[in-house]
Design an enzyme around this catalytic site. Structure first.
Site, PDB file in Angstrom:
ATOM      1  N   GLN A   1      -0.366  -2.606   3.829  1.00  0.00           N
ATOM      2  CA  GLN A   1      -0.503  -1.372   3.051  1.00  0.00           C
ATOM      3  C   GLN A   1      -1.553  -1.501   1.950  1.00  0.00           C
ATOM      4  O   GLN A   1      -2.038  -0.497   1.443  1.00  0.00           O
ATOM      5  CB  GLN A   1       0.849  -0.965   2.463  1.00  0.00           C
ATOM      6  CG  GLN A   1       1.372  -1.849   1.351  1.00  0.00           C
ATOM      7  CD  GLN A   1       2.775  -1.449   0.899  1.00  0.00           C
ATOM      8  OE1 GLN A   1       3.780  -1.801   1.533  1.00  0.00           O
ATOM      9  NE2 GLN A   1       2.868  -0.719  -0.201  1.00  0.00           N
TER      10      GLN A   1
ATOM     11  N   ASN B   1       7.664  -6.369   7.365  1.00  0.00           N
ATOM     12  CA  ASN B   1       7.114  -5.880   6.106  1.00  0.00           C
ATOM     13  C   ASN B   1       5.696  -5.343   6.339  1.00  0.00           C
ATOM     14  O   ASN B   1       5.166  -5.428   7.454  1.00  0.00           O
ATOM     15  CB  ASN B   1       7.117  -7.026   5.072  1.00  0.00           C
ATOM     16  CG  ASN B   1       7.077  -6.515   3.647  1.00  0.00           C
ATOM     17  OD1 ASN B   1       6.887  -5.318   3.385  1.00  0.00           O
ATOM     18  ND2 ASN B   1       7.228  -7.422   2.699  1.00  0.00           N
TER      19      ASN B   1
ATOM     20  N   HIS C   1      11.307  -0.374  -2.206  1.00  0.00           N
ATOM     21  CA  HIS C   1      10.401  -0.739  -1.122  1.00  0.00           C
ATOM     22  C   HIS C   1      11.000  -0.328   0.217  1.00  0.00           C
ATOM     23  O   HIS C   1      12.201  -0.458   0.431  1.00  0.00           O
ATOM     24  CB  HIS C   1      10.166  -2.256  -1.167  1.00  0.00           C
ATOM     25  CG  HIS C   1       9.062  -2.733  -0.291  1.00  0.00           C
ATOM     26  ND1 HIS C   1       7.848  -2.101  -0.204  1.00  0.00           N
ATOM     27  CD2 HIS C   1       8.982  -3.796   0.551  1.00  0.00           C
ATOM     28  CE1 HIS C   1       7.076  -2.752   0.659  1.00  0.00           C
ATOM     29  NE2 HIS C   1       7.733  -3.781   1.125  1.00  0.00           N
TER      30      HIS C   1
ATOM     31  N   CYS D   1       4.492   2.049   1.296  1.00  0.00           N
ATOM     32  CA  CYS D   1       5.499   1.345   2.107  1.00  0.00           C
ATOM     33  C   CYS D   1       6.332   2.315   2.938  1.00  0.00           C
ATOM     34  O   CYS D   1       6.688   2.036   4.075  1.00  0.00           O
ATOM     35  CB  CYS D   1       6.413   0.537   1.207  1.00  0.00           C
ATOM     36  SG  CYS D   1       7.427   1.552   0.115  1.00  0.00           S
TER      37      CYS D   1
END
Ligand SMILES: *[C@@H]1O[C@H](CO)[C@@H](O)[C@H](O)[C@H]1NC(C)=O
Ligand SMILES: *[C@@H]1O[C@H](CO)[C@@H](O)[C@H](O)[C@H]1NC(C)=O
Length: 341
Positions: free
Chosen positions: A142, A305, A284, A148
């Site tokens: 990102q 992630n 997040h 996110c």
């Protein structure tokens, strides 16, 4: 034998002195070596500082982080390791302000979510890794943008599309950043996965990463590109909150978007099962793409992630599963949702 009050005070003072001594000798790397390490790190990560003042400020933070990371790893008291990664010259506060971007929204009762379809699932495998089924795209990055939420939503959508059609197609986060603007989602300033799914439903789909590639900055919606609705979803559903057993039933069927609190050690996580410390103040968005049990019996969630492959286990993270708190580790079971196709 009962200790006299005097002896108790004496012992308490002794213990405190002992602890302080231990902390004081914990670590101190000479300046010269640290300067060299910082310079090497700057080259490795292509970092550019605007002036010497900025460089010395970053050096102080780098040194503090390196000393913390090394003493943490030496202590070896947790089942995970930290690394001096690309975030090593940022304070935790700076890091969280720039690389997360989860904003919970209170949705109106008229939201599009349908009931939890996996409530009656009774048998799930003891471990599962959706990557092995070809249902997970490569780890994305990102960058310096609070997007996110878009990566989390897109990851879950790419997976359900693959599970339904057999085709793994990388989809566009940038379309969400640029075009999902009428409601609560705010591109690099943060957003929420459920409202991303609502946008995708209204928009009648999402285009591909290749057609509308990631820029990592807020842009103007390219309506031509956004009009090619390559992949669609039917709707989305929420996993009942604060129930790791419900989350397990859901993940056993498809990758799931979740919110977590990404504080403290997560910035430097490199491998192993993350056990905290973290709270439940979700900041997040990530995607749970499996779960398992380590060799010594520690249960974990496998998490995708969006901080690139240089972070964590090639971009992935293991987080402790089935902890005492009903919210799950870092609040992982609080706000879980998934698209349906
Ligand atoms: C598994 O091993 C890790 C470190 O190797 C340790 O921290 C953890 O407590 C162990 N868990 C169990 C259940 O034995
Ligand atoms: C689960 O089972 C109950 C009881 O049979 C039923 O009422 C409910 O509709 C089922 N839920 C789903 C999502 O199938």
């Amino acid at each position: 034998m009962a200790l006299t009050p005097f002896l108790k005070v004496f012992l308490a003072a002794f213990i405190v002195v002992e602890m302080c001594t231990f902390q004081a000798i914990a670590r101190s790397i000479p300046d010269g070596i640290m300067v060299e390490r910082h310079d090497k790190w700057i080259k490795q990560h292509g970092r550019v500082y605007k002036d010497d003042a900025e460089k010395s400020k970053r050096f102080r933070i780098f040194r503090e982080n390196v000393e913390y990371i090394e003493s943490f790893n030496e202590a070896g008291s947790q089942p995970y390791k930290l690394a001096v990664n690309m975030f090593a010259d940022l304070t935790n506060q700076e890091f969280l302000a720039s690389y997360t971007g989860y904003k919970k929204v209170s949705l109106p009762k008229t939201n599009e979510a349908t009931p939890f379809r996996y409530e009656n699932v009774t048998s799930v495998p003891t471990s599962l890794d959706w990557r092995k089924n070809g249902a997970v795209t490569g780890v994305k990055d990102q960058g310096f943008c609070g997007s996110c939420w878009a990566f989390s939503a897109v990851a879950a959508m790419e997976s359900i599309h693959q599970l339904k059609t057999g085709k793994l197609v990388s989809l566009s986060e940038q379309e969400l950043i640029d075009c999902d603007r009428a409601g609560e989602d705010q591109g690099c300033e943060g957003g929420f996965m459920e409202t991303a799914f609502e946008f995708i439903i209204r928009n009648k789909g999402l285009t591909t990463e290749a057609n509308y590639p990631y820029q990592g900055v807020d842009g103007t919606c390219d309506t031509k590109k956004a009009a090619s609705h390559v992949v669609k979803i039917k709707g989305y559903e929420k996993v009942p909150a604060n129930s790791e057993s419900s989350l397990l039933k859901a993940v056993a069927n498809q990758p799931i978007s979740v919110g977590i609190e990404a504080s403290n050690d997560l910035q430097f996580y490199s491998s192993g099962v993350f056990t905290g410390v973290c709270g439940t103040d979700l900041n997040h968005g990530v995607a749970v793409v499996g779960y398992g049990v380590t060799g010594n019996g520690t249960k974990y969630w496998l998490v995708k992630n969006s901080w690139g492959t240089g972070w964590g286990e090639k971009g992935f993270l293991k987080m402790k599963r089935e902890i005492k708190a009903k919210e799950g580790i870092c609040g992982i079971a609080m706000e879980a949702c998934y698209p349906t196709a």
